[in-house]
Design an enzyme around this catalytic site. Sequence first.
Site, short mmCIF file in Angstrom:
data_model
loop_
_atom_site.label_atom_id
_atom_site.label_comp_id
_atom_site.label_asym_id
_atom_site.label_seq_id
_atom_site.Cartn_x
_atom_site.Cartn_y
_atom_site.Cartn_z
CG ASP A 30 17.12 -34.08 8.76
OD1 ASP A 30 17.83 -33.77 9.73
OD2 ASP A 30 16.06 -34.73 8.88
CG HIS A 46 30.00 -42.44 18.15
ND1 HIS A 46 28.72 -42.41 17.65
CD2 HIS A 46 29.88 -42.39 19.49
CE1 HIS A 46 27.85 -42.36 18.65
NE2 HIS A 46 28.54 -42.35 19.79
CG HIS A 96 23.74 -34.14 13.98
ND1 HIS A 96 23.67 -34.91 15.13
CD2 HIS A 96 22.55 -33.49 13.90
CE1 HIS A 96 22.49 -34.75 15.70
NE2 HIS A 96 21.79 -33.89 14.97
P1 5GP Z 1 18.92 -33.63 16.26
O1 5GP Z 1 17.48 -33.49 16.72
O2 5GP Z 1 19.62 -34.75 16.97
O3 5GP Z 1 19.69 -32.33 16.29
O4 5GP Z 1 18.84 -33.98 14.73
C1 5GP Z 1 18.77 -35.28 14.25
C2 5GP Z 1 18.35 -35.17 12.81
O5 5GP Z 1 18.64 -36.39 12.18
C3 5GP Z 1 16.85 -34.94 12.65
O6 5GP Z 1 16.65 -33.75 11.89
C4 5GP Z 1 16.36 -36.18 11.93
O7 5GP Z 1 15.36 -35.90 10.99
C5 5GP Z 1 17.62 -36.71 11.28
N1 5GP Z 1 17.66 -38.15 11.12
C6 5GP Z 1 17.36 -39.10 12.06
N2 5GP Z 1 17.53 -40.33 11.55
C7 5GP Z 1 17.95 -40.17 10.27
C8 5GP Z 1 18.28 -41.08 9.23
O8 5GP Z 1 18.23 -42.31 9.37
N3 5GP Z 1 18.67 -40.55 8.04
C9 5GP Z 1 18.73 -39.20 7.84
N4 5GP Z 1 19.12 -38.79 6.63
N5 5GP Z 1 18.43 -38.30 8.80
C10 5GP Z 1 18.03 -38.79 9.99
ZN ZN Z 2 27.94 -42.56 15.77
#
Ligand code: 5GP
Ligand code: ZN
Length: 110
Positions: A30, A46, A96
């Site tokens: 992350d 997706h 995810h």
């Molecule tokens: P959500 O809040 O949708 O469950 O988690 C999304 C996660 O994706 C977050 O923890 C955020 O830090 C991570 N994230 C968002 N954009 C990117 C990216 O471009 N690269 C990586 N490695 N992680 C990302």
């Molecule tokens: Zn996607």
Amino acid sequence: MSDCIFCKIIKGDFNTKFVYEDEKIVAFDDINPQAPVHILFVPKVHIVSLNELEDTSLVKNVYEAIKQVAQKKGINDYRIVLNTGKDAGQEVKHIHFHMLAGRKLNWPPG
Ligand code: 5GP
Ligand code: ZN
């Protein structure tokens, strides 16, 4: 999905280092880690969230990948988080699973 950040990562647009990959799943660190180990397990297809997932056997594949990575890294204590929908904190609309480890994790989560 052309405007999906995780689809772009999966395509290799950002040369992201994958800690795990098979035909259905990738895993990568992350960008904003919430624990010393914070790995995202992302199905290559997706799908917006668990609400849209039809073939739930994919969840089994994800957990098999998680188990493999945990064993390989020698991690026994960890938490898997699947945020689904806005109120649950889902920001990226491509399903995810978060793997968090490396510190004591609080309960209940916020
Ligand atoms: P959500 O809040 O949708 O469950 O988690 C999304 C996660 O994706 C977050 O923890 C955020 O830090 C991570 N994230 C968002 N954009 C990117 C990216 O471009 N690269 C990586 N490695 N992680 C990302
Ligand atoms: Zn996607």
